[in-house]
Design a protein around this motif. Structure first.
Motif, mmCIF file in Angstrom:
data_model
loop_
_atom_site.group_PDB
_atom_site.id
_atom_site.type_symbol
_atom_site.label_atom_id
_atom_site.label_comp_id
_atom_site.label_asym_id
_atom_site.label_seq_id
_atom_site.Cartn_x
_atom_site.Cartn_y
_atom_site.Cartn_z
ATOM 1 N N UNK A 145 8.372 30.803 56.046
ATOM 2 C CA UNK A 145 7.020 30.726 55.494
ATOM 3 C C UNK A 145 6.287 29.509 56.048
ATOM 4 N N UNK A 146 7.011 28.380 56.143
ATOM 5 C CA UNK A 146 6.405 27.168 56.700
ATOM 6 C C UNK A 146 6.140 27.345 58.190
ATOM 7 N N UNK A 159 12.036 20.996 57.973
ATOM 8 C CA UNK A 159 13.358 21.006 58.594
ATOM 9 C C UNK A 159 14.209 19.850 58.072
ATOM 10 N N UNK A 160 13.616 18.674 57.957
ATOM 11 C CA UNK A 160 14.355 17.499 57.495
ATOM 12 C C UNK A 160 14.734 17.638 56.021
ATOM 13 N N UNK A 161 13.807 18.120 55.194
ATOM 14 C CA UNK A 161 14.100 18.297 53.768
ATOM 15 C C UNK A 161 15.252 19.276 53.577
ATOM 16 N N UNK A 228 6.459 17.683 49.293
ATOM 17 C CA UNK A 228 5.084 18.118 49.029
ATOM 18 C C UNK A 228 4.319 18.304 50.330
ATOM 19 N N UNK A 229 4.506 17.372 51.251
ATOM 20 C CA UNK A 229 3.811 17.467 52.535
ATOM 21 C C UNK A 229 4.235 18.728 53.284
ATOM 22 N N UNK A 230 5.537 19.055 53.228
ATOM 23 C CA UNK A 230 6.044 20.242 53.924
ATOM 24 C C UNK A 230 5.584 21.534 53.263
#
Length: 247
Positions: A145-146, A159-161, A228-230
């Motif tokens: 989705x992202x 990806x990092x989260x 939140x940013x992602x």
């Protein structure tokens, strides 16, 4: 045959949803073959190869990647300890991806026949394996989705989260700074961006006090802010699914 002491991460992954019975851990032992040691860069499975079998990753990191029509490589996933690698290929006559060790790694082969026997002899254990695969599918849905809607910075953040979440599910002691063999080039492969663009985005994330990327490690400076940013949802696993077969 692998001893159960060789299978800590797989046990953790399955036991996260239900405590394993003695006969279930015994079956896991009997399913796993002799451990194999991989050197960094060694290929375990090649896309298109026939008659491949799944492997449990015990230690180390292994990349899953495919080759595109123009010969370019697309990295799909970084496998972590506890992952059962090669399961998608069970549905096909030939392997759907290439598996390459990102670090020295230890894996154990799991013959296809052993997986079939697990469904027949220990359906609850098979159900737990299914649940773990659906957990991974849920993360893939969020990631896709992202990837489909977000800009490069948010793709990198997601990806990092997710990488941090996966590491913590194997080892809750993993902190906000963690070691990783993933390079900026790998990140570019996984999100479909150029290395130059990824480097620029990581500088932006650092300037925003969200992430600091270092050689061999990542420091998350603000986990909730990065999430939140992602644009990733906060999901809670069902740790005791009521529908599982009785123990």
């Amino acid at each position: 045959m692998a001893h159960i002491s060789d299978l800590p991460s797989p046990i953790v992954r399955l036991a996260a949803f239900s405590r394993l019975k003695a006969e279930e851990t015994s079956l896991l032992e009997s399913m796993a073959g002799k451990p194999l040691l991989l050197e960094r860069g060694e290929v375990l499975q090649t896309e298109g190869e026939a008659d491949t079998i799944p492997h449990l990753l015990i230690d180390g990191w292994v990349a899953s990647h495919v080759t595109l029509h123009d010969g370019a490589r697309q990295m799909i996933k970084a496998h972590l300890p506890g992952d059962m690698m090669g399961l998608p290929s069970l549905a096909y006559k030939n392997a759907v991806d290439t598996l390459t060790a990102l670090t020295p790694a230890r894996v154990v082969p799991v013959p296809r026949e052993a997986i079939g026997a697990m469904f027949a002899k220990q359906p609850r254990l098979a159900a737990l394996l299914f649940v773990v695969s659906q957990e991974e599918r849920g993360m893939l849905i969020d990631r896709m989705a992202v990837m489909g809607r977000a800009d490069t910075a948010r793709r990198v953040a997601a990806l990092i989260v997710q990488l941090h979440e996966r590491l913590r599910r194997n080892d809750p002691s993993v902190g906000l700074t963690f070691a990783t063999p993933i390079t900026q080039s790998h990140v570019a492969d996984m999100i479909g961006a150029t290395l130059v663009h990824v480097s620029r985005v990581l500088l932006q994330l650092r300037a925003s006090n969200l992430v600091r990327w270092m050689r061999g490690s990542i420091a998350i400076l603000d986990l909730e802010g990065l999430r939140r940013f992602a644009g990733l949802p906060q999901r809670e696993l069902d740790r005791q699914p009521a529908w599982l077969p009785a123990a």
